[in-house]
Design an enzyme around this catalytic site. Structure first.
Site, PDB file in Angstrom:
ATOM      1  N   ASP A  16       2.191   3.095   3.057  1.00  0.00           N
ATOM      2  CA  ASP A  16       1.085   4.047   2.965  1.00  0.00           C
ATOM      3  C   ASP A  16       1.556   5.474   2.725  1.00  0.00           C
ATOM      4  OD1 ASP A  16      -1.375   5.251   3.060  1.00  0.00           O
ATOM      5  OD2 ASP A  16      -1.902   4.614   5.060  1.00  0.00           O
ATOM      6  N   GLU A  36     -10.811   2.863   8.491  1.00  0.00           N
ATOM      7  CA  GLU A  36      -9.602   3.475   9.048  1.00  0.00           C
ATOM      8  C   GLU A  36      -9.965   4.425  10.193  1.00  0.00           C
ATOM      9  OE1 GLU A  36      -5.727   6.082   7.537  1.00  0.00           O
ATOM     10  OE2 GLU A  36      -7.379   5.664   6.159  1.00  0.00           O
ATOM     11  N   TYR A  53      -5.030   7.629  -7.119  1.00  0.00           N
ATOM     12  CA  TYR A  53      -6.316   8.301  -7.332  1.00  0.00           C
ATOM     13  C   TYR A  53      -6.187   9.722  -7.866  1.00  0.00           C
ATOM     14  CZ  TYR A  53      -5.278   9.997  -2.558  1.00  0.00           C
ATOM     15  OH  TYR A  53      -4.687  10.537  -1.445  1.00  0.00           O
ATOM     16  N   ARG A 109      -5.319  15.502   6.308  1.00  0.00           N
ATOM     17  CA  ARG A 109      -5.829  15.354   4.946  1.00  0.00           C
ATOM     18  C   ARG A 109      -5.803  16.674   4.191  1.00  0.00           C
ATOM     19  NH1 ARG A 109     -11.841  13.271   3.188  1.00  0.00           N
ATOM     20  NH2 ARG A 109     -12.378  15.264   4.140  1.00  0.00           N
ATOM     21  N   HIS A 136      -5.974  -1.195   6.220  1.00  0.00           N
ATOM     22  CA  HIS A 136      -6.115  -0.706   7.601  1.00  0.00           C
ATOM     23  C   HIS A 136      -7.020  -1.621   8.416  1.00  0.00           C
ATOM     24  CE1 HIS A 136      -3.898   2.750   6.337  1.00  0.00           C
ATOM     25  NE2 HIS A 136      -4.872   3.205   5.571  1.00  0.00           N
ATOM     26  N   HIS A 174       0.844  -1.200   0.000  1.00  0.00           N
ATOM     27  CA  HIS A 174       0.000   0.000   0.000  1.00  0.00           C
ATOM     28  C   HIS A 174       0.873   1.242   0.000  1.00  0.00           C
ATOM     29  CE1 HIS A 174      -3.745   2.168   0.377  1.00  0.00           C
ATOM     30  NE2 HIS A 174      -3.263   2.867   1.396  1.00  0.00           N
ATOM     31  N   HIS A 207       0.965   5.514  -1.418  1.00  0.00           N
ATOM     32  CA  HIS A 207       0.555   6.722  -2.125  1.00  0.00           C
ATOM     33  C   HIS A 207       1.847   7.503  -2.361  1.00  0.00           C
ATOM     34  CE1 HIS A 207      -3.602   5.854  -1.060  1.00  0.00           C
ATOM     35  NE2 HIS A 207      -3.288   5.844   0.222  1.00  0.00           N
TER      36      HIS A 207
END
Length: 446
Positions: free
Chosen positions: A319, A234, A122, A83, A268, A60, A62
Protein backbone atom coordinates in the site's frame (compact mmCIF):
# COMPACT_ATOMS: atom_id res chain seq x y z
CA UNK A 1 13.92 -26.02 -27.24
CA UNK A 2 16.50 -24.05 -25.23
CA UNK A 3 16.20 -24.70 -21.49
CA UNK A 4 17.81 -23.10 -18.46
CA UNK A 5 18.02 -25.29 -15.37
CA UNK A 6 17.84 -23.95 -11.83
CA UNK A 7 18.74 -26.15 -8.88
CA UNK A 8 16.91 -25.19 -5.71
CA UNK A 9 18.56 -26.26 -2.48
CA UNK A 10 15.12 -26.16 -0.84
CA UNK A 11 11.78 -25.29 -2.46
CA UNK A 12 8.37 -24.50 -1.02
CA UNK A 13 5.88 -26.47 -3.11
CA UNK A 14 2.70 -25.11 -1.58
CA UNK A 15 2.24 -27.75 1.10
CA UNK A 16 5.78 -28.52 2.25
CA UNK A 17 9.46 -27.76 1.75
CA UNK A 18 11.24 -30.13 -0.62
CA UNK A 19 15.04 -30.47 -0.67
CA UNK A 20 16.92 -30.78 -3.96
CA UNK A 21 14.57 -29.57 -6.72
CA UNK A 22 15.54 -28.94 -10.34
CA UNK A 23 13.50 -26.54 -12.45
CA UNK A 24 13.81 -26.44 -16.22
CA UNK A 25 12.81 -23.06 -17.63
CA UNK A 26 11.84 -22.62 -21.27
CA UNK A 27 12.97 -19.81 -23.54
CA UNK A 28 9.42 -18.42 -23.17
CA UNK A 29 9.99 -17.94 -19.44
CA UNK A 30 7.84 -20.78 -18.13
CA UNK A 31 8.63 -23.76 -15.96
CA UNK A 32 9.00 -26.62 -18.43
CA UNK A 33 9.59 -29.33 -15.84
CA UNK A 34 10.12 -29.78 -12.11
CA UNK A 35 12.13 -32.68 -10.71
CA UNK A 36 12.44 -33.59 -7.03
CA UNK A 37 15.06 -35.70 -5.23
CA UNK A 38 17.88 -34.10 -7.17
CA UNK A 39 20.52 -34.23 -4.45
CA UNK A 40 23.24 -32.28 -6.25
CA UNK A 41 23.14 -29.54 -8.90
CA UNK A 42 22.99 -30.87 -12.47
CA UNK A 43 25.92 -29.80 -14.66
CA UNK A 44 25.51 -26.20 -15.79
CA UNK A 45 22.56 -25.50 -13.49
CA UNK A 46 22.05 -22.13 -11.78
CA UNK A 47 22.36 -22.88 -8.06
CA UNK A 48 19.97 -21.16 -5.65
CA UNK A 49 20.99 -21.76 -2.03
CA UNK A 50 18.29 -21.21 0.58
CA UNK A 51 14.51 -21.55 0.33
CA UNK A 52 12.97 -20.81 -3.05
CA UNK A 53 9.36 -19.63 -3.15
CA UNK A 54 7.11 -18.61 -6.01
CA UNK A 55 7.52 -14.90 -6.69
CA UNK A 56 5.65 -12.72 -4.22
CA UNK A 57 2.65 -10.68 -5.40
CA UNK A 58 2.22 -7.15 -4.03
CA UNK A 59 -1.50 -6.82 -4.64
CA UNK A 60 -1.84 -3.18 -3.59
CA UNK A 61 0.64 -0.39 -4.30
CA UNK A 62 0.62 3.37 -4.65
CA UNK A 63 4.16 3.85 -5.95
CA UNK A 64 4.39 7.58 -5.22
CA UNK A 65 3.55 7.03 -1.54
CA UNK A 66 7.11 5.72 -1.17
CA UNK A 67 8.15 9.39 -1.14
CA UNK A 68 6.29 9.79 2.17
CA UNK A 69 8.34 7.24 4.11
CA UNK A 70 9.72 8.86 7.24
CA UNK A 71 8.16 12.27 6.50
CA UNK A 72 4.71 11.20 7.70
CA UNK A 73 6.05 9.73 10.93
CA UNK A 74 6.57 13.18 12.47
CA UNK A 75 3.97 14.16 15.06
CA UNK A 76 0.51 12.66 15.38
CA UNK A 77 -2.77 12.79 13.50
CA UNK A 78 -5.23 10.60 11.61
CA UNK A 79 -5.67 9.08 8.17
CA UNK A 80 -7.16 12.39 7.07
CA UNK A 81 -4.16 14.49 8.17
CA UNK A 82 -1.85 11.94 6.51
CA UNK A 83 -3.90 12.38 3.33
CA UNK A 84 -3.00 16.07 3.13
CA UNK A 85 0.71 15.20 3.03
CA UNK A 86 -0.01 12.60 0.37
CA UNK A 87 -1.76 15.20 -1.79
CA UNK A 88 1.32 17.44 -1.67
CA UNK A 89 3.52 14.65 -2.99
CA UNK A 90 1.04 13.86 -5.76
CA UNK A 91 1.02 17.47 -6.94
CA UNK A 92 4.73 17.33 -7.86
CA UNK A 93 4.52 14.24 -10.05
CA UNK A 94 5.10 14.41 -13.81
CA UNK A 95 5.40 11.48 -16.23
CA UNK A 96 9.20 11.75 -16.06
CA UNK A 97 9.48 12.07 -12.28
CA UNK A 98 6.91 9.33 -11.79
CA UNK A 99 8.84 6.99 -14.07
CA UNK A 100 12.05 7.60 -12.11
CA UNK A 101 10.38 7.12 -8.74
CA UNK A 102 8.36 4.07 -9.75
CA UNK A 103 11.40 2.41 -11.37
CA UNK A 104 13.26 2.76 -8.07
CA UNK A 105 10.26 1.58 -6.03
CA UNK A 106 9.71 -1.45 -8.23
CA UNK A 107 13.43 -2.23 -8.02
CA UNK A 108 13.07 -2.13 -4.23
CA UNK A 109 10.19 -4.59 -4.62
CA UNK A 110 12.33 -6.93 -6.71
CA UNK A 111 14.98 -6.84 -3.98
CA UNK A 112 12.19 -7.90 -1.59
CA UNK A 113 11.24 -10.91 -3.74
CA UNK A 114 8.20 -9.31 -5.38
CA UNK A 115 7.73 -10.32 -9.02
CA UNK A 116 4.33 -8.74 -9.69
CA UNK A 117 2.75 -5.51 -8.45
CA UNK A 118 -0.83 -4.34 -8.51
CA UNK A 119 -0.50 -0.58 -9.02
CA UNK A 120 -3.67 1.20 -7.87
CA UNK A 121 -3.12 4.21 -10.14
CA UNK A 122 -5.14 7.41 -9.88
CA UNK A 123 -2.77 10.33 -10.66
CA UNK A 124 -3.86 10.61 -14.28
CA UNK A 125 -3.61 14.24 -15.39
CA UNK A 126 -1.52 17.38 -14.94
CA UNK A 127 -2.17 19.61 -11.90
CA UNK A 128 -5.51 21.32 -12.35
CA UNK A 129 -6.87 18.32 -14.23
CA UNK A 130 -5.64 19.13 -17.75
CA UNK A 131 -4.93 15.89 -19.64
CA UNK A 132 -1.44 15.31 -20.97
CA UNK A 133 -0.96 15.11 -24.74
CA UNK A 134 -1.11 11.36 -24.19
CA UNK A 135 -3.98 11.07 -21.70
CA UNK A 136 -2.37 7.89 -20.35
CA UNK A 137 1.13 9.34 -19.98
CA UNK A 138 1.20 8.66 -16.24
CA UNK A 139 -0.02 5.08 -16.58
CA UNK A 140 2.45 4.44 -19.39
CA UNK A 141 5.23 5.75 -17.15
CA UNK A 142 4.31 3.15 -14.54
CA UNK A 143 4.18 0.33 -17.08
CA UNK A 144 7.59 1.29 -18.43
CA UNK A 145 8.98 1.66 -14.92
CA UNK A 146 8.00 -1.92 -14.12
CA UNK A 147 9.75 -3.12 -17.28
CA UNK A 148 12.87 -1.13 -16.39
CA UNK A 149 12.87 -2.72 -12.92
CA UNK A 150 12.28 -6.20 -14.32
CA UNK A 151 8.95 -7.05 -12.68
CA UNK A 152 5.38 -7.58 -13.85
CA UNK A 153 2.61 -5.07 -13.28
CA UNK A 154 -1.17 -5.09 -13.27
CA UNK A 155 -2.06 -1.45 -13.78
CA UNK A 156 -5.31 -0.97 -11.87
CA UNK A 157 -6.41 2.23 -13.55
CA UNK A 158 -8.61 3.97 -11.04
CA UNK A 159 -11.83 5.92 -11.40
CA UNK A 160 -11.69 8.85 -8.96
CA UNK A 161 -14.43 11.37 -9.74
CA UNK A 162 -15.59 12.98 -6.50
CA UNK A 163 -14.25 14.28 -3.22
CA UNK A 164 -17.09 12.53 -1.45
CA UNK A 165 -20.55 11.25 -2.39
CA UNK A 166 -21.16 13.57 -5.31
CA UNK A 167 -19.05 16.53 -4.21
CA UNK A 168 -16.80 17.97 -6.90
CA UNK A 169 -13.10 17.04 -6.68
CA UNK A 170 -11.10 19.41 -4.53
CA UNK A 171 -8.04 21.23 -5.86
CA UNK A 172 -5.74 18.33 -5.05
CA UNK A 173 -8.04 15.74 -6.61
CA UNK A 174 -8.60 17.48 -9.95
CA UNK A 175 -5.70 15.66 -11.55
CA UNK A 176 -7.22 12.34 -10.47
CA UNK A 177 -10.58 12.87 -12.18
CA UNK A 178 -11.76 12.16 -15.72
CA UNK A 179 -15.05 13.95 -15.03
CA UNK A 180 -17.26 10.90 -15.47
CA UNK A 181 -17.02 7.13 -15.51
CA UNK A 182 -17.72 7.13 -19.25
CA UNK A 183 -14.77 9.45 -19.84
CA UNK A 184 -12.64 7.26 -17.56
CA UNK A 185 -13.63 4.19 -19.61
CA UNK A 186 -12.75 5.91 -22.88
CA UNK A 187 -9.31 6.87 -21.60
CA UNK A 188 -8.41 3.56 -19.99
CA UNK A 189 -9.54 1.62 -23.06
CA UNK A 190 -6.57 3.07 -24.93
CA UNK A 191 -4.13 1.31 -22.56
CA UNK A 192 -2.89 -1.98 -23.99
CA UNK A 193 -1.50 -5.01 -22.17
CA UNK A 194 1.97 -6.25 -22.99
CA UNK A 195 4.19 -9.17 -22.04
CA UNK A 196 4.90 -7.87 -18.54
CA UNK A 197 1.75 -5.79 -18.01
CA UNK A 198 -1.98 -6.39 -17.60
CA UNK A 199 -4.61 -3.66 -17.49
CA UNK A 200 -7.24 -3.78 -14.78
CA UNK A 201 -9.65 -1.33 -13.20
CA UNK A 202 -10.32 0.17 -9.80
CA UNK A 203 -13.04 2.10 -8.04
CA UNK A 204 -11.09 4.35 -5.73
CA UNK A 205 -13.83 4.14 -3.09
CA UNK A 206 -17.57 4.62 -2.75
CA UNK A 207 -16.96 8.22 -1.74
CA UNK A 208 -14.92 8.92 -4.90
CA UNK A 209 -17.21 7.33 -7.52
CA UNK A 210 -20.88 8.37 -7.49
CA UNK A 211 -23.23 5.43 -7.01
CA UNK A 212 -24.87 5.86 -10.41
CA UNK A 213 -21.46 5.49 -12.10
CA UNK A 214 -20.20 2.41 -10.26
CA UNK A 215 -21.80 0.06 -12.77
CA UNK A 216 -19.90 1.67 -15.65
CA UNK A 217 -16.56 0.75 -14.08
CA UNK A 218 -17.77 -2.73 -13.17
CA UNK A 219 -19.08 -3.30 -16.70
CA UNK A 220 -15.75 -2.21 -18.25
CA UNK A 221 -13.92 -4.80 -16.15
CA UNK A 222 -16.51 -7.51 -16.77
CA UNK A 223 -16.38 -7.09 -20.53
CA UNK A 224 -12.60 -7.57 -20.48
CA UNK A 225 -12.51 -10.23 -17.77
CA UNK A 226 -10.14 -7.87 -15.99
CA UNK A 227 -9.41 -7.58 -12.28
CA UNK A 228 -11.33 -4.86 -10.43
CA UNK A 229 -10.13 -3.48 -7.09
CA UNK A 230 -11.71 -1.03 -4.65
CA UNK A 231 -10.72 0.59 -1.35
CA UNK A 232 -13.46 -0.64 0.96
CA UNK A 233 -14.45 0.43 4.47
CA UNK A 234 -10.95 1.52 5.42
CA UNK A 235 -12.32 4.25 7.69
CA UNK A 236 -15.41 4.42 9.89
CA UNK A 237 -15.97 7.99 8.65
CA UNK A 238 -16.48 6.61 5.13
CA UNK A 239 -19.00 4.10 6.42
CA UNK A 240 -20.91 6.81 8.30
CA UNK A 241 -20.97 9.09 5.25
CA UNK A 242 -22.19 6.26 3.03
CA UNK A 243 -24.98 5.44 5.47
CA UNK A 244 -25.98 9.11 5.50
CA UNK A 245 -25.95 9.39 1.71
CA UNK A 246 -27.39 6.00 0.72
CA UNK A 247 -28.79 4.32 3.82
CA UNK A 248 -26.50 1.33 3.46
CA UNK A 249 -22.91 0.28 3.99
CA UNK A 250 -20.24 0.67 1.27
CA UNK A 251 -20.25 -3.11 0.74
CA UNK A 252 -24.02 -3.15 0.25
CA UNK A 253 -23.79 -0.20 -2.14
CA UNK A 254 -21.16 -2.01 -4.23
CA UNK A 255 -23.31 -5.15 -4.26
CA UNK A 256 -26.33 -3.17 -5.43
CA UNK A 257 -24.37 -1.86 -8.43
CA UNK A 258 -22.75 -5.10 -9.54
CA UNK A 259 -19.22 -4.39 -8.35
CA UNK A 260 -18.68 -7.50 -6.23
CA UNK A 261 -17.61 -10.84 -7.69
CA UNK A 262 -14.71 -13.30 -8.03
CA UNK A 263 -12.54 -10.93 -10.10
CA UNK A 264 -13.08 -8.10 -7.60
CA UNK A 265 -10.85 -7.44 -4.62
CA UNK A 266 -11.74 -5.18 -1.72
CA UNK A 267 -8.67 -3.51 -0.29
CA UNK A 268 -8.55 -3.22 3.52
CA UNK A 269 -12.14 -4.39 4.25
CA UNK A 270 -11.53 -3.16 7.78
CA UNK A 271 -14.84 -2.01 9.28
CA UNK A 272 -17.47 -4.50 8.11
CA UNK A 273 -20.80 -5.71 9.39
CA UNK A 274 -21.81 -9.37 9.51
CA UNK A 275 -23.92 -8.74 6.40
CA UNK A 276 -20.93 -7.19 4.62
CA UNK A 277 -18.77 -10.22 5.37
CA UNK A 278 -21.47 -12.56 4.07
CA UNK A 279 -21.83 -10.50 0.88
CA UNK A 280 -18.09 -10.47 0.19
CA UNK A 281 -17.65 -14.15 0.93
CA UNK A 282 -20.79 -15.23 -0.88
CA UNK A 283 -19.78 -13.47 -4.08
CA UNK A 284 -16.18 -14.72 -3.92
CA UNK A 285 -14.91 -11.15 -3.71
CA UNK A 286 -11.29 -11.11 -2.55
CA UNK A 287 -9.74 -9.24 0.34
CA UNK A 288 -6.34 -7.54 0.14
CA UNK A 289 -4.95 -6.87 3.58
CA UNK A 290 -2.17 -4.29 3.98
CA UNK A 291 -1.37 -4.72 7.69
CA UNK A 292 1.66 -2.43 7.88
CA UNK A 293 -0.18 0.50 6.30
CA UNK A 294 -3.36 -0.25 8.23
CA UNK A 295 -1.52 -0.01 11.53
CA UNK A 296 0.66 2.90 10.36
CA UNK A 297 -2.48 4.91 9.55
CA UNK A 298 -4.31 3.69 12.67
CA UNK A 299 -7.05 2.23 10.48
CA UNK A 300 -7.80 -0.82 12.58
CA UNK A 301 -7.57 -4.59 12.17
CA UNK A 302 -9.78 -6.09 9.48
CA UNK A 303 -11.71 -9.36 10.06
CA UNK A 304 -9.46 -11.42 7.82
CA UNK A 305 -10.21 -14.79 9.43
CA UNK A 306 -13.96 -14.32 9.17
CA UNK A 307 -13.68 -13.10 5.59
CA UNK A 308 -11.66 -16.11 4.53
CA UNK A 309 -14.03 -18.48 6.32
CA UNK A 310 -16.93 -16.82 4.49
CA UNK A 311 -15.26 -17.46 1.10
CA UNK A 312 -13.16 -14.35 0.44
CA UNK A 313 -9.64 -15.22 -0.83
CA UNK A 314 -6.86 -13.27 0.92
CA UNK A 315 -4.00 -11.37 -0.69
CA UNK A 316 -1.44 -8.92 0.67
CA UNK A 317 -0.14 -5.48 -0.28
CA UNK A 318 2.36 -2.90 0.90
CA UNK A 319 0.00 0.00 0.00
CA UNK A 320 1.71 3.20 1.22
CA UNK A 321 5.15 1.54 1.39
CA UNK A 322 5.87 2.41 5.00
CA UNK A 323 7.93 -0.73 4.41
CA UNK A 324 8.11 -2.96 1.34
CA UNK A 325 8.22 -6.46 2.77
CA UNK A 326 5.56 -9.05 1.89
CA UNK A 327 6.96 -11.47 4.47
CA UNK A 328 6.28 -8.82 7.12
CA UNK A 329 2.74 -8.34 5.75
CA UNK A 330 2.08 -12.09 5.99
CA UNK A 331 3.47 -12.20 9.51
CA UNK A 332 1.52 -9.11 10.56
CA UNK A 333 -1.80 -10.50 9.38
CA UNK A 334 -1.39 -13.45 11.73
CA UNK A 335 0.08 -11.46 14.61
CA UNK A 336 -2.62 -8.77 14.39
CA UNK A 337 -5.24 -11.48 14.71
CA UNK A 338 -3.42 -12.93 17.72
CA UNK A 339 -3.52 -9.53 19.44
CA UNK A 340 -7.23 -9.17 18.80
CA UNK A 341 -8.26 -12.71 19.69
CA UNK A 342 -5.56 -13.55 22.25
CA UNK A 343 -5.14 -16.94 20.58
CA UNK A 344 -2.39 -18.19 18.25
CA UNK A 345 -2.29 -19.99 14.95
CA UNK A 346 -5.08 -18.60 12.80
CA UNK A 347 -3.21 -19.42 9.60
CA UNK A 348 -0.44 -21.88 8.91
CA UNK A 349 2.77 -20.60 7.35
CA UNK A 350 1.67 -22.37 4.15
CA UNK A 351 -1.62 -20.47 4.12
CA UNK A 352 0.13 -17.14 4.68
CA UNK A 353 2.59 -17.84 1.86
CA UNK A 354 -0.34 -18.76 -0.39
CA UNK A 355 -1.85 -15.33 0.25
CA UNK A 356 1.50 -13.74 -0.61
CA UNK A 357 1.94 -15.80 -3.78
CA UNK A 358 -0.77 -17.69 -5.68
CA UNK A 359 -3.83 -15.91 -4.35
CA UNK A 360 -2.12 -12.54 -4.69
CA UNK A 361 -1.26 -13.17 -8.32
CA UNK A 362 -4.81 -14.40 -8.98
CA UNK A 363 -6.22 -11.17 -7.57
CA UNK A 364 -4.14 -9.34 -10.19
CA UNK A 365 -5.36 -11.49 -13.06
CA UNK A 366 -2.30 -13.77 -13.28
CA UNK A 367 -3.70 -17.26 -12.84
CA UNK A 368 -0.53 -18.97 -14.09
CA UNK A 369 1.82 -17.50 -11.48
CA UNK A 370 2.48 -18.11 -7.81
CA UNK A 371 3.26 -21.84 -8.05
CA UNK A 372 6.39 -23.88 -8.63
CA UNK A 373 5.02 -26.36 -11.13
CA UNK A 374 5.28 -27.22 -14.81
CA UNK A 375 3.47 -24.71 -17.01
CA UNK A 376 3.57 -21.86 -14.54
CA UNK A 377 5.45 -18.63 -15.14
CA UNK A 378 9.09 -18.98 -14.09
CA UNK A 379 8.86 -16.29 -11.43
CA UNK A 380 10.47 -17.18 -8.11
CA UNK A 381 12.53 -15.82 -5.25
CA UNK A 382 15.03 -17.30 -2.82
CA UNK A 383 15.19 -16.50 0.89
CA UNK A 384 18.44 -17.10 2.78
CA UNK A 385 18.30 -19.73 5.50
CA UNK A 386 21.68 -18.79 6.94
CA UNK A 387 21.25 -15.14 7.96
CA UNK A 388 21.22 -13.93 11.57
CA UNK A 389 17.40 -14.04 11.40
CA UNK A 390 16.96 -17.39 9.70
CA UNK A 391 19.90 -19.56 10.82
CA UNK A 392 19.11 -22.48 13.12
CA UNK A 393 15.71 -23.98 12.24
CA UNK A 394 15.59 -27.24 10.30
CA UNK A 395 15.20 -26.63 6.55
CA UNK A 396 11.89 -28.53 6.57
CA UNK A 397 10.58 -25.62 8.67
CA UNK A 398 11.55 -23.18 5.94
CA UNK A 399 7.99 -21.89 5.45
CA UNK A 400 7.68 -21.07 9.13
CA UNK A 401 11.14 -19.50 9.12
CA UNK A 402 10.33 -17.35 6.08
CA UNK A 403 7.04 -16.06 7.49
CA UNK A 404 7.88 -15.66 11.16
CA UNK A 405 11.58 -14.76 11.12
CA UNK A 406 12.80 -13.59 7.71
CA UNK A 407 12.50 -10.10 6.27
CA UNK A 408 12.94 -8.59 2.83
CA UNK A 409 16.63 -8.20 3.71
CA UNK A 410 16.94 -12.00 3.55
CA UNK A 411 15.92 -12.21 -0.12
CA UNK A 412 18.93 -13.47 -2.04
CA UNK A 413 17.65 -13.96 -5.59
CA UNK A 414 14.61 -12.93 -7.66
CA UNK A 415 13.89 -14.49 -11.05
CA UNK A 416 11.18 -13.21 -13.42
CA UNK A 417 10.29 -15.10 -16.62
CA UNK A 418 13.38 -17.22 -16.02
CA UNK A 419 15.71 -14.22 -15.92
CA UNK A 420 17.76 -13.23 -12.88
CA UNK A 421 16.58 -9.76 -11.82
CA UNK A 422 18.22 -9.94 -8.39
CA UNK A 423 21.32 -12.07 -7.88
CA UNK A 424 22.99 -12.35 -4.49
CA UNK A 425 21.07 -9.30 -3.27
CA UNK A 426 22.09 -7.05 -6.18
CA UNK A 427 19.63 -5.73 -8.76
CA UNK A 428 20.69 -6.55 -12.31
CA UNK A 429 18.96 -3.58 -14.00
CA UNK A 430 19.17 -0.78 -11.42
CA UNK A 431 22.76 -0.60 -10.26
CA UNK A 432 22.21 1.48 -7.11
CA UNK A 433 18.65 1.22 -5.85
CA UNK A 434 19.12 3.34 -2.70
CA UNK A 435 20.55 6.21 -4.77
CA UNK A 436 17.76 5.86 -7.32
CA UNK A 437 15.21 6.14 -4.52
CA UNK A 438 16.92 9.09 -2.86
CA UNK A 439 17.33 11.04 -6.10
CA UNK A 440 13.79 10.44 -7.38
CA UNK A 441 12.26 11.39 -4.02
CA UNK A 442 14.43 14.50 -3.75
CA UNK A 443 13.17 15.56 -7.20
CA UNK A 444 9.64 15.77 -5.81
CA UNK A 445 10.74 18.24 -3.15
CA UNK A 446 12.32 20.70 -5.60
Amino acid sequence: MSLTTYWLEHAWLGTHVEPGVALDVSAEGRIAALRTEVATPPPGAEVLRGLTLPGLANAHSHAFHRALRGAVQVGSGTFWTWRELMYRAAQNLTPDTYFALARAVYAEMALAGITNVGEFHYVHHAPGGTPYADPNAMGEALIEAAAAAGIRITLLDTAYLSSGFGEAPNAHQQRFSDGSADAWATRVSALKPRAHALIGAAVHSVRAVPADQLATVARWAEERRAPLHVHLSEQTAENDACQAAHGRTPTQLLADHGVLGPRTTGVHNTHLTDTDIALLGGTGTGTCMCPTTERDLADGIGPATRLQQAGSPLSLGSDSHAVIDLLEEARAMELNERLRSRTRGHWTANALLTAATGDGHASLGLLDAGRLEAGALADFTTVALDSVRTAGPLPRLGAETAVFAATAADVRHTVVAGRHIVRDGHHALVADVPSALAESIAALRS
